[in-house]
Every structure is written in structure tokens, then in C-alpha cells.
Write a protein that holds these residues in place. Structure first.
Motif, short mmCIF file in Angstrom:
data_model
loop_
_atom_site.label_atom_id
_atom_site.label_comp_id
_atom_site.label_asym_id
_atom_site.label_seq_id
_atom_site.Cartn_x
_atom_site.Cartn_y
_atom_site.Cartn_z
N ALA A 1 0.83 -1.21 0.00
CA ALA A 1 0.00 0.00 0.00
C ALA A 1 0.86 1.26 0.00
O ALA A 1 0.58 2.21 -0.74
N GLY A 2 1.91 1.28 0.80
CA GLY A 2 2.79 2.44 0.85
C GLY A 2 3.53 2.66 -0.46
O GLY A 2 3.66 3.80 -0.93
N VAL A 3 4.02 1.58 -1.05
CA VAL A 3 4.73 1.69 -2.34
C VAL A 3 3.80 2.26 -3.40
O VAL A 3 4.17 3.19 -4.13
N ILE A 4 2.60 1.73 -3.48
CA ILE A 4 1.65 2.20 -4.49
C ILE A 4 1.30 3.67 -4.25
O ILE A 4 1.23 4.47 -5.19
N ALA A 5 1.10 4.05 -2.99
CA ALA A 5 0.76 5.44 -2.68
C ALA A 5 1.87 6.39 -3.11
O ALA A 5 1.61 7.43 -3.73
N VAL A 6 3.11 6.06 -2.81
CA VAL A 6 4.24 6.92 -3.18
C VAL A 6 4.39 6.99 -4.70
O VAL A 6 4.57 8.08 -5.26
N VAL A 7 4.31 5.85 -5.36
CA VAL A 7 4.44 5.83 -6.83
C VAL A 7 3.34 6.67 -7.47
O VAL A 7 3.61 7.50 -8.35
N LEU A 8 2.12 6.50 -7.03
CA LEU A 8 1.02 7.28 -7.62
C LEU A 8 1.14 8.76 -7.31
O LEU A 8 0.79 9.60 -8.15
N LEU A 9 1.63 9.11 -6.14
CA LEU A 9 1.85 10.51 -5.81
C LEU A 9 2.89 11.13 -6.73
O LEU A 9 2.69 12.21 -7.30
N VAL A 10 4.01 10.45 -6.91
CA VAL A 10 5.08 10.95 -7.79
C VAL A 10 4.57 11.07 -9.22
O VAL A 10 4.79 12.07 -9.90
N VAL A 11 3.86 10.06 -9.69
CA VAL A 11 3.32 10.08 -11.05
C VAL A 11 2.32 11.22 -11.19
O VAL A 11 2.32 11.94 -12.20
N GLY A 12 1.46 11.40 -10.20
CA GLY A 12 0.49 12.49 -10.26
C GLY A 12 1.16 13.85 -10.36
O GLY A 12 0.76 14.71 -11.14
N VAL A 13 2.21 14.05 -9.57
CA VAL A 13 2.95 15.31 -9.61
C VAL A 13 3.60 15.51 -10.99
O VAL A 13 3.51 16.59 -11.58
N LEU A 14 4.23 14.45 -11.51
CA LEU A 14 4.87 14.57 -12.82
C LEU A 14 3.86 14.81 -13.95
O LEU A 14 4.11 15.62 -14.84
#
Length: 152
Positions: free
Chosen positions: A130-143
Motif C-alpha cells: 500500500a505504501g509503495v503504491i501510494a508513493v508511486v502514484l503521488l510521484v506520477v500524479g505530480v509529474l
């Protein structure tokens, strides 16, 4: 353009859905080398074919006499893919498949010597999914937000 593909490829690459099966296949099958290599080949071919199909979808929509109601949404979703060259498709496929390539090739080269490291990766991915997915999606959303704002 390749820079715009990086966030999209990272979503696929860092997803536990792609990493965990590769690690499990290498660790828990009777014949890990051929099984891992078969999975790797299938994964990369599927990524390339799926990407190539979505590159052509906007052209297919233009072929309709009247655009279907979901047409504009599909165009938005495939905007990055529409401009992809074969080199960009290959880049995307390799980057998105890198987290499957790494454990399979590590096992092919080092054999059972990497079992403990692969076990740790698998356990960590399952525990922290869950944490990995949250961080990846946050970074992708920002980019993606940055890319969208820059295109205005």
C-alpha cells in the motif's frame, strides 16, 4: 517526449503486481530459469503489444463517421501513446519491464545465490504494498500535473 513516458512506465515497473509474480516464479517453481525467462518474455511482449495497440486507437476513432461518446476520453488517455515512435515503445517497454527483468536475469546469472535477496524483496513488497503504491502514484500524479501545466 521520452520524459513524458517515464512516469507512466514507473507506474507499471514499480507495481507489486509486476514484481511479486516474477520473484515468486523464480523462487518457487521446480524449474526457475525457464519459468522466469518465459514469464519475462511474455511480460515484455504483452507490454509492447498493448502499447502498440493503444498507439493506434486514436486512428481507429477517427475512422468512425461520428465519434462515439467515449472517444474524447480515450483520446485523452492515449495522448502520450499517440505520438510514440517505435523507439519510444521500446523505451517504455524496457523501463516498465525493468523490475521484472532484474530479478529474472539476476537468477539466470547467479542462480540460487540470490534466493535470500529475492525472498527479502518479495516479503518487503507484500508487506509495504500500500505504501509503495501510494508513493508511486503521488510521484506520477505530480509529474503528470507538471507535464500538463507545462503544455498549457
Amino acid at each position: 517526449m521520452l520524459g513524458e513516458l517515464i512516469p507512466l512506465a514507473l507506474v507499471v515497473a514499480l507495481s507489486p503486481v509486476s514484481i511479486v509474480p516474477a520473484v515468486v516464479l523464480v523462487l518457487h517453481t521446480d524449474r526457475p530459469r525457464p519459468t522466469g525467462l518465459a514469464f519475462l518474455a511474455g511480460w515484455l511482449i504483452a507490454l509492447a503489444v498493448t502499447t502498440a495497440v493503444f498507439v493506434r486507437v486514436p486512428d481507429l476513432i477517427d475512422g468512425f463517421d461520428e465519434s462515439p461518446p467515449w472517444g474524447p476520453w480515450l483520446r485523452i488517455g492515449t495522448a502520450a501513446a499517440a505520438a510514440m515512435s517505435p523507439i519510444a515503445v521500446a523505451f517504455y517497454t524496457i523501463l516498465a519491464g525493468s523490475t521484472v527483468i532484474a530479478p529474472v536475469l539476476a537468477y539466470v546469472v547467479a542462480g540460487h545465490r540470490v534466493d535470500s535477496q529475492l525472498e527479502r524483496v518479495r516479503d518487503w513488497m507484500q508487506r509495504e504494498q500500500a505504501g509503495v503504491i501510494a508513493v508511486v502514484l503521488l510521484v506520477v500524479g505530480v509529474l503528470l500535473t507538471y507535464t500538463g501545466i507545462r503544455a498549457l
